[in-house]
Design a protein around this motif. Sequence first.
Motif, PDB file in Angstrom:
ATOM      1  N   LEU A 202      -4.426  -2.191  -4.945  1.00 43.64           N
ATOM      2  CA  LEU A 202      -3.449  -2.397  -3.870  1.00 43.64           C
ATOM      3  C   LEU A 202      -2.884  -3.688  -3.619  1.00 43.64           C
ATOM      4  CD1 LEU A 202      -5.301   0.128  -1.380  1.00 43.64           C
ATOM      5  CD2 LEU A 202      -3.440   0.570  -2.766  1.00 43.64           C
TER       6      LEU A 202
ATOM      7  N   ILE B  84       3.098  -1.285   1.004  1.00 40.98           N
ATOM      8  CA  ILE B  84       2.036  -1.443   0.033  1.00 40.98           C
ATOM      9  C   ILE B  84       2.410  -0.705  -1.307  1.00 40.98           C
ATOM     10  CG2 ILE B  84      -0.445  -0.427  -0.387  1.00 40.98           C
ATOM     11  CD1 ILE B  84      -0.466  -0.174   2.691  1.00 40.98           C
TER      12      ILE B  84
ATOM     13  N   GLU C 170      -0.255   2.352  -5.094  1.00 40.40           N
ATOM     14  CA  GLU C 170      -1.344   3.317  -4.505  1.00 40.40           C
ATOM     15  C   GLU C 170      -1.682   4.377  -5.318  1.00 40.40           C
ATOM     16  OE1 GLU C 170      -0.912   4.177  -0.067  1.00 40.40           O
ATOM     17  OE2 GLU C 170       1.387   3.721  -0.687  1.00 40.40           O
TER      18      GLU C 170
ATOM     19  N   TRP D  45      -4.695   2.839  -7.562  1.00 42.10           N
ATOM     20  CA  TRP D  45      -5.766   2.635  -6.680  1.00 42.10           C
ATOM     21  C   TRP D  45      -6.598   3.972  -6.766  1.00 42.10           C
ATOM     22  CZ3 TRP D  45      -6.297   5.297  -2.179  1.00 42.10           C
ATOM     23  CH2 TRP D  45      -7.297   5.080  -1.324  1.00 42.10           C
TER      24      TRP D  45
ATOM     25  N   ARG E  68      -8.485   0.223   0.859  1.00 39.48           N
ATOM     26  CA  ARG E  68      -7.487   0.819   1.671  1.00 39.48           C
ATOM     27  C   ARG E  68      -7.463   0.405   2.902  1.00 39.48           C
ATOM     28  NH1 ARG E  68      -3.550   3.704   0.370  1.00 39.48           N
ATOM     29  NH2 ARG E  68      -2.557   2.447   1.914  1.00 39.48           N
TER      30      ARG E  68
END
Length: 186
Positions: A110, A122, A125, A128, A146
């Motif tokens: 992230l 962000i 994702e 991630w 997170r």
Amino acid sequence: MIRPLEIAYHRPPDHHQVYRQELIFESPAVQVSFQPAMPIDRPMVIGGDVALEPGSPVVWFTFPGAWHDIGRFHDAEGRFTGLYANVLTPVELHRTSSGPARWATTDLFLDLWHGVGRDPVILDEEEWAAARDAGHIDGDTAARARREADALRTGAASGAWPPAVVAEWTLARTLRARGELGGTDS
């Protein structure tokens, strides 16, 4: 005193790279390093805006114990484009009495981008989630990553992030610390 710096950067499952930078400033709270020309092959475009170009300078901020670092990104002409935070394991700072400083960290996928005049977002994702689901990062570490990304975005949106030192170490100040003249305060 400016020192050479080598950062061993691991991105699970099997990507390893060593970044070579210059360690410009050290204190118990922050280390400021400099990448005079970012070694990338093509521009990094985020939300339609160029965030970083090949050969662009980056001023990096590493905070002992933090789960992220921060880069002041610029275009190839040295104009400030925004702040980029990598969510990663706390950097292991290996002190050396001679030769380059040596650090190590693991990327947790992230990232936060806060472009000039833009809302913070962000990034990565999907990567991630894929790394978490494949077991490349364990559940606790993924959850910690997170929380870190969410806290960075909330802090940036409210004006509580980044720390003041990031605004203080502009590209111009960094270049002056290296003994170079000129540069804009960006």
